[in-house]
Design a protein around this motif. Structure first.
Motif, PDB file in Angstrom:
ATOM      1  N   GLN A  39      50.902  51.967  27.102  1.00 35.54           N
ATOM      2  CA  GLN A  39      50.117  51.040  26.316  1.00 35.54           C
ATOM      3  C   GLN A  39      50.980  50.480  25.199  1.00 35.54           C
ATOM      4  O   GLN A  39      51.399  51.205  24.295  1.00 35.54           O
ATOM      5  CB  GLN A  39      48.873  51.701  25.731  1.00 35.54           C
ATOM      6  CG  GLN A  39      47.947  50.733  25.016  1.00 35.54           C
ATOM      7  CD  GLN A  39      46.584  51.332  24.711  1.00 35.54           C
ATOM      8  OE1 GLN A  39      46.443  52.544  24.585  1.00 35.54           O
ATOM      9  NE2 GLN A  39      45.582  50.481  24.594  1.00 35.54           N
ATOM     10  N   ALA A  40      51.255  49.191  25.279  1.00 31.55           N
ATOM     11  CA  ALA A  40      52.007  48.513  24.240  1.00 31.55           C
ATOM     12  C   ALA A  40      51.069  48.107  23.114  1.00 31.55           C
ATOM     13  O   ALA A  40      49.860  47.974  23.304  1.00 31.55           O
ATOM     14  CB  ALA A  40      52.709  47.280  24.812  1.00 31.55           C
ATOM     15  N   SER A  41      51.634  47.904  21.944  1.00 35.72           N
ATOM     16  CA  SER A  41      50.838  47.513  20.789  1.00 35.72           C
ATOM     17  C   SER A  41      50.071  46.232  21.085  1.00 35.72           C
ATOM     18  O   SER A  41      50.649  45.230  21.499  1.00 35.72           O
ATOM     19  CB  SER A  41      51.748  47.315  19.577  1.00 35.72           C
ATOM     20  OG  SER A  41      51.010  46.933  18.446  1.00 35.72           O
ATOM     21  N   THR A  91      58.600  48.498  26.048  1.00 36.03           N
ATOM     22  CA  THR A  91      58.243  49.199  24.822  1.00 36.03           C
ATOM     23  C   THR A  91      56.755  49.515  24.816  1.00 36.03           C
ATOM     24  O   THR A  91      55.920  48.620  24.944  1.00 36.03           O
ATOM     25  CB  THR A  91      58.604  48.357  23.596  1.00 36.03           C
ATOM     26  OG1 THR A  91      60.024  48.192  23.532  1.00 36.03           O
ATOM     27  CG2 THR A  91      58.133  49.034  22.313  1.00 36.03           C
ATOM     28  N   ALA A  92      56.431  50.793  24.682  1.00 44.50           N
ATOM     29  CA  ALA A  92      55.039  51.231  24.724  1.00 44.50           C
ATOM     30  C   ALA A  92      54.959  52.725  24.479  1.00 44.50           C
ATOM     31  O   ALA A  92      55.972  53.426  24.495  1.00 44.50           O
ATOM     32  CB  ALA A  92      54.415  50.906  26.083  1.00 44.50           C
ATOM     33  N   MET A  93      53.746  53.190  24.254  1.00 51.55           N
ATOM     34  CA  MET A  93      53.485  54.612  24.283  1.00 51.55           C
ATOM     35  C   MET A  93      53.207  54.984  25.733  1.00 51.55           C
ATOM     36  O   MET A  93      52.348  54.366  26.379  1.00 51.55           O
ATOM     37  CB  MET A  93      52.295  54.974  23.403  1.00 51.55           C
ATOM     38  CG  MET A  93      52.017  56.463  23.318  1.00 51.55           C
ATOM     39  SD  MET A  93      53.261  57.369  22.354  1.00 51.55           S
ATOM     40  CE  MET A  93      52.814  56.851  20.689  1.00 51.55           C
ATOM     41  N   TYR A  94      53.934  55.967  26.236  1.00 52.13           N
ATOM     42  CA  TYR A  94      53.780  56.386  27.617  1.00 52.13           C
ATOM     43  C   TYR A  94      52.993  57.690  27.673  1.00 52.13           C
ATOM     44  O   TYR A  94      53.325  58.660  26.996  1.00 52.13           O
ATOM     45  CB  TYR A  94      55.147  56.571  28.279  1.00 52.13           C
ATOM     46  CG  TYR A  94      55.797  55.265  28.653  1.00 52.13           C
ATOM     47  CD1 TYR A  94      55.890  54.866  29.984  1.00 52.13           C
ATOM     48  CD2 TYR A  94      56.292  54.415  27.668  1.00 52.13           C
ATOM     49  CE1 TYR A  94      56.468  53.656  30.326  1.00 52.13           C
ATOM     50  CE2 TYR A  94      56.865  53.201  27.998  1.00 52.13           C
ATOM     51  CZ  TYR A  94      56.957  52.827  29.333  1.00 52.13           C
ATOM     52  OH  TYR A  94      57.536  51.620  29.665  1.00 52.13           O
ATOM     53  N   VAL A 119      58.335  54.992  23.726  1.00 53.57           N
ATOM     54  CA  VAL A 119      59.544  54.370  24.249  1.00 53.57           C
ATOM     55  C   VAL A 119      59.714  53.023  23.558  1.00 53.57           C
ATOM     56  O   VAL A 119      58.814  52.185  23.596  1.00 53.57           O
ATOM     57  CB  VAL A 119      59.476  54.171  25.776  1.00 53.57           C
ATOM     58  CG1 VAL A 119      60.645  53.321  26.264  1.00 53.57           C
ATOM     59  CG2 VAL A 119      59.461  55.515  26.484  1.00 53.57           C
ATOM     60  N   THR A 120      60.864  52.831  22.923  1.00 53.20           N
ATOM     61  CA  THR A 120      61.148  51.585  22.235  1.00 53.20           C
ATOM     62  C   THR A 120      62.461  51.013  22.749  1.00 53.20           C
ATOM     63  O   THR A 120      63.497  51.679  22.706  1.00 53.20           O
ATOM     64  CB  THR A 120      61.237  51.798  20.717  1.00 53.20           C
ATOM     65  OG1 THR A 120      60.006  52.350  20.235  1.00 53.20           O
ATOM     66  CG2 THR A 120      61.500  50.482  20.009  1.00 53.20           C
TER      67      THR A 120
END
Length: 123
Positions: A39-41, A91-94, A119-120
């Motif tokens: 989920q990306a910002s 880039t997202a929270m995995y 992950v950035t």
């Protein structure tokens, strides 16, 4: 109590690689599928990849362009996500999920979610 535990996230430059891990041994007897969401910002959560813990059947999102590979260590009930040629769009929270529905990236009524690993990817 207990939940899947993710690790391996971090910051990399575009074109780099990361390998995410998720330990989900507590759910060996109640699930047959381990998957990854991200989920990306400001974006909706989306499925990334999934694998059955028995036969090792895999399922991937169409948007990955062959850059990611999911694998499973049966002895440790640990799922991995090898991410190559990373792009800023990755880039997202995995999140790791343990469930039963492969075609839903293992998300199911009785699914268990990890807390996520960030992950950035910089350009």
């Amino acid at each position: 109590q207990g939940q899947p535990v993710e690790s391996g996230g971090g910051s990399v430059q575009a074109g780099g690689s990361l390998r995410l891990s998720c330990e989900a041994s507590e759910y060996t007897h109640t699930t047959n599928c381990l998957g990854w969401f991200r989920q990306a910002s400001g974006k909706e959560r989306e499925g990334v990849a999934a694998i059955t813990t028995g036969g090792g059947t895999t399922y991937y999102a169409n948007s990955l362009e062959g850059r990611f590979t999911i694998s499973h260590n049966k002895a440790e009930n640990t799922v991995y996500l090898q991410m190559n040629n990373l792009k800023p769009e990755d880039t997202a929270m995995y999140y790791c999920v343990a469930g039963t529905d492969l075609l839903e990236f293992c998300n199911s009524a009785n699914s268990h979610w990890g807390q996520g690993t960030q992950v950035t990817v910089s350009s």
